[in-house]
Design a protein around this motif. Structure first.
Motif, PDB file in Angstrom:
ATOM      1  N   TYR A 313       0.934  -1.185   0.083  1.00 36.85           N
ATOM      2  CA  TYR A 313      -0.154  -0.260   0.056  1.00 36.85           C
ATOM      3  C   TYR A 313       0.932   1.046   0.045  1.00 36.85           C
ATOM      4  CZ  TYR A 313      -3.527   3.431   1.986  1.00 36.85           C
ATOM      5  OH  TYR A 313      -4.339   4.477   2.103  1.00 36.85           O
ATOM      6  N   GLU A 314       1.889   1.165   0.770  1.00 35.29           N
ATOM      7  CA  GLU A 314       2.974   2.591   0.832  1.00 35.29           C
ATOM      8  C   GLU A 314       3.693   2.654  -0.189  1.00 35.29           C
ATOM      9  OE1 GLU A 314       4.424   1.548   4.633  1.00 35.29           O
ATOM     10  OE2 GLU A 314       2.568   1.623   5.566  1.00 35.29           O
ATOM     11  N   LYS A 320      -4.131   2.387  -3.114  1.00 40.24           N
ATOM     12  CA  LYS A 320      -4.603   3.835  -2.984  1.00 40.24           C
ATOM     13  C   LYS A 320      -5.663   4.215  -3.990  1.00 40.24           C
ATOM     14  CE  LYS A 320      -1.065   5.764  -0.094  1.00 40.24           C
ATOM     15  NZ  LYS A 320       0.013   5.272  -0.168  1.00 40.24           N
ATOM     16  N   PHE A 324      -9.252   5.328  -3.387  1.00 42.51           N
ATOM     17  CA  PHE A 324      -9.913   6.837  -3.741  1.00 42.51           C
ATOM     18  C   PHE A 324     -11.168   6.722  -4.710  1.00 42.51           C
ATOM     19  CE2 PHE A 324      -7.311  10.197  -1.902  1.00 42.51           C
ATOM     20  CZ  PHE A 324      -6.496   9.534  -0.903  1.00 42.51           C
ATOM     21  N   MET A 351      -7.936   0.496   5.842  1.00 42.68           N
ATOM     22  CA  MET A 351      -7.383   2.061   5.262  1.00 42.68           C
ATOM     23  C   MET A 351      -8.091   2.625   4.252  1.00 42.68           C
ATOM     24  SD  MET A 351      -4.229   1.925   6.765  1.00 42.68           S
ATOM     25  CE  MET A 351      -3.456   3.395   5.810  1.00 42.68           C
ATOM     26  N   ALA A 355     -10.433   8.245   4.804  1.00 47.41           N
ATOM     27  CA  ALA A 355     -10.739   9.175   3.764  1.00 47.41           C
ATOM     28  C   ALA A 355     -12.160   9.474   3.442  1.00 47.41           C
ATOM     29  CB  ALA A 355      -9.780   8.800   2.577  1.00 47.41           C
ATOM     30  N   ASN A 558     -14.784  13.532 -11.376  1.00 47.63           N
ATOM     31  CA  ASN A 558     -14.254  13.718  -9.955  1.00 47.63           C
ATOM     32  C   ASN A 558     -13.188  12.518  -9.814  1.00 47.63           C
ATOM     33  OD1 ASN A 558     -15.136  16.051  -9.612  1.00 47.63           O
ATOM     34  ND2 ASN A 558     -17.035  15.552  -8.314  1.00 47.63           N
ATOM     35  N   GLN A 562      -9.237  13.187  -9.323  1.00 43.24           N
ATOM     36  CA  GLN A 562      -8.525  12.668  -8.147  1.00 43.24           C
ATOM     37  C   GLN A 562      -7.434  11.650  -8.338  1.00 43.24           C
ATOM     38  OE1 GLN A 562     -10.539  11.508  -4.690  1.00 43.24           O
ATOM     39  NE2 GLN A 562     -10.375  13.205  -3.811  1.00 43.24           N
ATOM     40  N   MET A 565      -4.431  12.960 -10.037  1.00 43.71           N
ATOM     41  CA  MET A 565      -3.791  13.795  -9.172  1.00 43.71           C
ATOM     42  C   MET A 565      -2.841  12.752  -8.282  1.00 43.71           C
ATOM     43  SD  MET A 565      -5.113  17.158  -7.329  1.00 43.71           S
ATOM     44  CE  MET A 565      -6.267  17.194  -8.320  1.00 43.71           C
ATOM     45  N   LEU A 566      -3.444  11.785  -7.623  1.00 47.19           N
ATOM     46  CA  LEU A 566      -2.819  10.900  -6.869  1.00 47.19           C
ATOM     47  C   LEU A 566      -1.834  10.310  -7.503  1.00 47.19           C
ATOM     48  CD1 LEU A 566      -3.099   9.326  -4.278  1.00 47.19           C
ATOM     49  CD2 LEU A 566      -4.179   7.602  -5.303  1.00 47.19           C
ATOM     50  N   ALA A 568      -0.015  11.432  -9.758  1.00 47.78           N
ATOM     51  CA  ALA A 568       1.063  12.318  -9.990  1.00 47.78           C
ATOM     52  C   ALA A 568       2.081  12.489  -8.888  1.00 47.78           C
ATOM     53  CB  ALA A 568       0.462  13.844 -10.554  1.00 47.78           C
ATOM     54  N   LEU A 569       1.465  12.391  -7.656  1.00 43.93           N
ATOM     55  CA  LEU A 569       2.179  12.488  -6.584  1.00 43.93           C
ATOM     56  C   LEU A 569       3.289  11.221  -6.374  1.00 43.93           C
ATOM     57  CD1 LEU A 569      -0.434  13.166  -3.954  1.00 43.93           C
ATOM     58  CD2 LEU A 569       1.009  14.765  -5.259  1.00 43.93           C
ATOM     59  N   PHE A 570       3.107  10.252  -7.064  1.00 39.65           N
ATOM     60  CA  PHE A 570       4.116   8.918  -6.938  1.00 39.65           C
ATOM     61  C   PHE A 570       5.311   9.293  -7.757  1.00 39.65           C
ATOM     62  CE2 PHE A 570       2.361   5.853  -4.348  1.00 39.65           C
ATOM     63  CZ  PHE A 570       1.398   6.300  -4.000  1.00 39.65           C
ATOM     64  N   ALA A 571       6.275   8.685  -7.115  1.00 44.69           N
ATOM     65  CA  ALA A 571       7.761   9.101  -7.925  1.00 44.69           C
ATOM     66  C   ALA A 571       7.697   8.425  -9.313  1.00 44.69           C
ATOM     67  CB  ALA A 571       8.745   8.352  -7.137  1.00 44.69           C
TER      68      ALA A 571
ATOM     69  N   ARG B  93       4.863  18.668  -5.733  1.00 46.50           N
ATOM     70  CA  ARG B  93       4.990  17.869  -7.187  1.00 46.50           C
ATOM     71  C   ARG B  93       4.143  18.283  -8.188  1.00 46.50           C
ATOM     72  NH1 ARG B  93       6.138  12.294  -4.455  1.00 46.50           N
ATOM     73  NH2 ARG B  93       7.750  12.850  -3.236  1.00 46.50           N
ATOM     74  N   LEU B  97       4.862  19.814 -12.224  1.00 44.93           N
ATOM     75  CA  LEU B  97       4.249  18.983 -13.359  1.00 44.93           C
ATOM     76  C   LEU B  97       3.326  19.933 -14.283  1.00 44.93           C
ATOM     77  CD1 LEU B  97       2.984  15.690 -11.581  1.00 44.93           C
ATOM     78  CD2 LEU B  97       5.193  15.875 -13.099  1.00 44.93           C
ATOM     79  N   LEU B 117      -7.743  15.984  -2.025  1.00 45.55           N
ATOM     80  CA  LEU B 117      -6.928  15.034  -1.760  1.00 45.55           C
ATOM     81  C   LEU B 117      -5.774  15.161  -0.837  1.00 45.55           C
ATOM     82  CD1 LEU B 117      -5.735  12.526  -3.130  1.00 45.55           C
ATOM     83  CD2 LEU B 117      -4.293  13.941  -4.569  1.00 45.55           C
TER      84      LEU B 117
END
Lengths: 609, 154
Positions: A313-314, A320, A324, A351, A355, A558, A562, A565-566, A568-571, B93, B97, B117
Motif C-alpha cells: 500500500y505504501e 490507494k 480513492f 485503510m 478518507a 471527479n 482525483q 492527481m494521486l 502524479a504524486l508518486f515518484a 509535486r 508537473l 486529496l
C-alpha cells in the motif's frame, strides 16, 4: 570444431545449463544434480534443444557427459575451487562441448603462471588433458568488456524471437555485461583466467574470432579482455525457457520440465532488476508445481499477508487508487443520505475508510451517521482483528465529529454470508454501499459461490456496489495460458515497483515484492480450492454483473481527476496511466492496465427482494 | 550624520507590534516561515500559530475550503502538520508537473480536488498514527505518506 558464439563463463556456481542424456554425469556445484536419462527419441530431443538455442546434437551427449564426468573429477580434486567463484570467466553453455573443453582447459591452465597463451594448450597436468589437445584454440580472442548498466529492458517479455545466443553472468557483483559476437570466423575462444592476464592488448577486436569471453570483476586493468553481452537476448531467452517449462508441465512431461527448470536459475541471475525478481518468483512457483511441494498456508496467516499488503500500500499507488476511486463513487451515491451504511467485504486494516469519513465530515450539509460492517477471515490466534480496526476507526470518527457504528463479521468465505445477518435497515432509512477490493475473485473456485454472493448483494439492496479487481485473466482452464498471462501481468507490476524510486534494499520494496510473489506462487503453483488468486478481467466481471441483474454506474470525472492527481504524486508518476473504460477506471503501468474499478447498482427493473 | 540618526530614532521595533508581525509572516512561504521561527523566541511562538499555517495552506486554493474544515483539521493534527506532511509535498509535486508558462513563481492554484486529496491523505496519516500509538506499529513502521517524502524522479 563447434560453434560460432562461444562465451566463457565462470563455472563455479553456474553449471546448471548442462543437458546430458547420460545419467552418470553430474556437476559438483551448489546446484548440481544428476541428469536423468531421457527416454525421448533423439530426433525430438534435437528439435527441442534447437528450439531452446542449444547447439548440440543429442548424439554428442554421451561425449559431453563423459567430459562432464572428467570435469567433475577435476573440480572435485581442486581445492582451489573457490577461486573459480571469484573468477570472471564466462562460458556459453549453448555450446556444451566447447564449454566443457574450456572448463577443462582452464583447470589445466590454472597452476600455470605463464602469460603466454600458447603454453596453455600444452600444459598437461592432468590425465584429462588429453581432451584438450583435440581442440585447436586460437589465441587472439580479445575483445572489449562493456559494463552495461542500462535499464533492463522488459520489452523482452512480449518478444517472440528465440535467439540462439546465450550468456551467463557469473559475477557475484551485480554488474551486467554486454556480450555480442565480434568477428565472423569460426575459431573458438580461449578461456582466459583473470589471473593469467594473457590478453594481448595489441590485438584488435576485429580480428578476434567469434568466440568471445566475458571478464567481469574489477576492470581496473586495461589489458583485460572485454566482452559485450546483450542482455535483451538473454531476457528473451529467459522468457522462452519459462514458457517452455510451463508447457512441459502442462503436458505432464515433468522430466523435461525439470530439465528446463534448471536452466532458468542462471538465466535469471543474468538479468537485473525487475526481470530477475519476476523470473525468480515464477521459477520458484514452477518448481513447486514440478516437485509437488504445494504451499499450504496462503490463506491462513492473514496478519502476515496484511503486513505485506500494508507495505505494498505504501510503495505503490494501486491500492490507494482503488480506495480513492471507490470512495468517490460511494460518496456520490451517498449524496443526500442522512444515514449511511458501508459493507466492506475485506476490511483488513480499514485503510479505505478514514478518507471516506473525512470526506463525509466535510460534506456541505454536515456528516451523516456512518455505519460500517467489516468482514474478515478468521484469525489463527483468535484475536479479534476486526474489532481492533473498528476501535481505531471509531476513534478517528470521534475526532472528526462523525457518528460512527461498527460491526465485524468473521467469515471463511463470502459465500457464507447472508444478507439477513447484517442487520440492515430499509433503504429509505439508510443508504447501503457494498465495497469489495480484490475480494471477489476468491469466490471463483466453485461455480456457485459467486452467484450466491451476487444474490446476497442484491438482497442487501445497496445504493451502489464498488468493485476493484486485478485486470488480468488468471482463471483460464489452460495452465499455460494462465502462466503466460501472469508472466506479463506481474512483470508490469514489478516494473512499476522498480520505477517507484525507492532505493533498494528498502524494506517496503522487499515486502511489496514478497506480497506479489506470494500471489504469483498461488496463481502458478496451486490448484483447486487452494488457488484463490483467480483474477478475471473487467470484461468478464461486467458480463457476470450484467447477467446477475446489475446496472453499471459511471464513475464521474471527479474520480478521474482525483486519481490522476494521486498518481502524479508518486515518484514513478509518469509511468502510471489512468484510463476510463465505459465508466470504469483502470490504472495501468505504461500501456498495460493493471487494476480496474467499477461501480454497480441493482438493475432498476428488479422487484424488491 | 550619526548625530542626526540619534536624534530622530523612531524606536520602532516590530516585536512590539505582534499583529503587524503576524500580518507580515502570513505572507511568507513555508520555508521562510520556518526560518523565521528560528529568529527569536517571540517569532518562534508566533510562527507556531496555526492560523498562519492555515493561511499558508489554502492561500492559493480556489475555491477556498469552507470554514467547517477547520475543526476537522485541527483535530487531525493542525494546519502546520497538514502543511508539512501533505500540502507542501503535494503542491511541489503538482506544481512541478504543471509546466504552464507563468507558473514559474508558482502561483500554484489549487483546485478543490487537490484540497480534497490533501485532506484525505492527512486523514489517512492520522489514522496510521493512531495505529502506531496503539502499540501495533513498530518504530520503523512506514507511513502511508512516505511516498510523498521520497524524491520525485521527474
Amino acid at each position: 570444431m563447434k560453434r560460432e558464439h562461444q562465451e566463457t563463463i565462470g563455472g563455479a556456481g553456474s553449471s546448471n545449463g548442462n543437458k546430458a542424456e547420460s545419467s552418470s554425469s553430474s556437476m559438483a556445484t551448489g546446484k548440481g544434480k544428476i541428469w536423468v536419462e531421457d527416454d525421448q527419441d533423439a530426433g525430438g530431443m534435437d528439435e527441442l534443444l534447437a528450439v531452446l538455442g542449444y547447439k548440440i546434437k543429442s548424439s554428442e551427449m554421451a561425449d559431453v557427459a563423459q567430459k562432464l564426468e572428467q570435469l567433475e573429477m577435476v573440480l572435485g580434486s581442486e581445492d582451489g575451487f573457490s577461486h573459480l567463484a571469484s573468477d570472471t570467466v564466462h562460458y556459453n553453455p549453448s555450446d556444451l562441448s566447447g564449454w566443457v573443453q574450456n572448463m577443462l582447459s582452464e583447470f589445466n591452465n590454472l597452476p600455470s603462471t605463464d602469460l603466454d597463451s600458447s603454453i596453455l594448450l600444452s600444459n598437461n597436468q592432468d590425465s584429462q588433458s588429453s581432451t584438450i589437445t583435440s581442440l585447436d584454440f586460437s589465441i587472439n580472442s580479445q575483445s572489449k568488456v562493456f559494463v552495461d548498466n542500462s535499464e533492463y529492458d522488459l520489452r523482452a517479455i512480449p518478444g517472440v524471437a528465440a535467439y540462439p545466443q546465450q550468456e551467463f553472468d557469473k559475477s557475484n557483483d551485480r554488474k551486467r555485461m554486454k556480450l555480442t559476437p565480434v568477428g565472423s570466423n569460426n575459431a573458438p575462444a580461449l578461456a582466459v583466467n583473470n589471473s593469467l592476464q594473457s590478453s594481448n592488448p595489441s590485438c584488435s577486436p576485429s580480428s578476434s574470432p567469434q568466440a568471445i569471453m566475458a571478464v567481469s570483476g574489477t576492470l581496473s586493468e586495461p589489458t583485460r579482455p572485454v566482452v559485450l553481452i546483450d542482455s535483451q537476448e538473454t531476457g528473451v531467452h529467459l522468457v522462452h525457457t519459462l514458457l517452455a517449462c510451463a508447457e512441459a508441465i502442462q503436458q505432464e512431461n515433468l522430466k523435461f520440465a525439470d530439465a528446463l527448470f534448471k536452466l532458468i536459475g542462471p538465466l535469471a541471475l543474468s538479468q537485473a532488476g525487475a526481470m530477475r525478481k519476476v523470473a525468480t518468483y515464477f521459477a520458484e512457483a514452477l518448481a513447486r508445481r514440478i516437485y509437488k511441494i504445494f504451499p499450504q498456508d496462503y490463506c491462513l496467516d492473514s496478519s502476515y499477508s496484511d503486513t505485506l499488503e500494508m507495505h505494498f500500500y505504501e510503495t505503490c499507488p494501486y491500492i490507494k487508487f482503488a480506495h480513492f476511486t471507490a470512495n468517490q463513487a460511494i460518496l456520490e451515491a451517498f449524496a443526500n443520505a442522512s444515514r449511511v451504511h458501508v459493507i466492506d467485504f475485506g476490511l483488513k486494516q480499514g485503510m479505505q475508510w478514514p478518507a471516506l469519513m473525512q470526506a463525509l465530515a466535510l460534506r456541505p450539509g454536515g456528516p451523516p451517521a456512518f455505519r460500517l460492517t467489516g468482514i474478515g477471515p478468521p484469525q489463527p490466534d483468535n484475536t479479534d482483528a476486526l474489532q481492533q480496526v473498528g476501535w481505531k476507526l471509531a476513534q478517528l470518527a470521534q475526532t472528526i465529529g462523525v457518528k460512527f457504528e461498527f460491526r465485524g463479521f468473521v467469515a471463511n468465505s463470502l459465500a457464507d454470508l447472508e444478507a439477513e445477518i447484517l442487520d440492515l435497515r430499509p433503504p429509505e432509512v439508510e443508504a447501503v454501499a457494498v465495497n469489495s477490493v480484490f475480494e471477489l475473485h476468491r469466490l471463483l473456485d466453485r461455480p456457485g459461490n459467486i452467484d450466491k454472493v451476487l444474490g446476497s448483494i442484491k438482497a442487501m439492496r445497496p445504493k451502489i456496489v464498488t468493485i476493484v479487481e486485478q485486470e488480468a485473466n488468471h482463471n483460464g482452464p489452460v495452465f499455460l495460458d494462465r502462466f503466460n498471462e501472469a508472466l506479463h501481468y506481474y512483470s508490469s507490476l514489478f516494473d512499476s515497483l522498480e520505477g517507484s524510486g525507492l532505493t533498494p534494499p528498502s524494506q517496503d520494496l522487499v515486502m511489496s515484492e514478497l506480497y506479489l510473489g506470494r500471489q504469483i506462487c498461488n496463481v502458478v503453483a496451486c490448484e483447486g480450492a487452494d488457488r484463490v488468486e483467480r483474477h478475471e478481467t473487467l470484461a468478464q466481471w461486467r458480463t457476470r454483473f450484467d447477467s446477475a441483474g446489475f446496472d453499471p454506474v459511471h464513475l464521474g470525472s471527479n474520480a478521474f481527476k482525483q486519481a490522476s492527481m494521486l498518481l502524479a504524486l508518486f515518484a514513478g508518476g509518469d509511468g502510471y496511466r489512468v484510463e476510463e473504460n465505459n465508466g470504469c477506471l483502470m490504472l495501468g503501468w505504461h500501456t498495460r492496465p493493471l487494476i480496474a474499478t467499477s461501480a454497480w447498482r441493482p438493475a432498476a427493473g428488479d422487484s424488491q427482494l | 550624520m550619526e548625530g542626526n540618526v540619534k536624534e530622530k530614532r523612531p524606536k520602532f521595533c516590530v516585536n512590539d507590534h505582534v499583529d503587524i508581525l503576524m500580518e507580515i509572516l502570513k505572507r511568507l512561504d513555508g520555508r521562510s516561515l520556518c526560518v523565521s521561527a528560528c529568529v527569536c523566541r517571540l517569532w518562534c511562538t508566533i510562527a507556531r500559530n496555526d492560523s498562519l499555517w492555515e493561511h499558508l495552506c489554502f492561500r492559493h486554493a480556489s475555491p477556498p475550503p469552507s470554514s467547517g474544515v477547520r475543526p476537522v483539521i485541527v483535530a487531525l493534527g493542525g494546519y502546520k502538520r497538514l502543511y508539512m506532511v501533505c500540502v507542501r509535498p503535494v503542491l511541489s509535486r503538482l506544481g512541478r508537473l504543471r509546466i504552464a508558462g507563468d507558473s514559474d513563481r508558482a502561483r500554484k492554484v489549487w483546485t478543490r480536488d487537490g484540497v480534497q486529496l490533501s485532506l484525505s491523505l492527512f486523514c489517512v496519516d492520522y489514522y496510521e498514527r493512531l495505529g502506531r500509538l496503539g502499540g501495533g506499529g513498530d518504530a520503523s513502521g512506514g507511513s502511508s505518506l512516505m511516498f510523498l517524502c521520497k524524491p520525485v524522479n521527474v
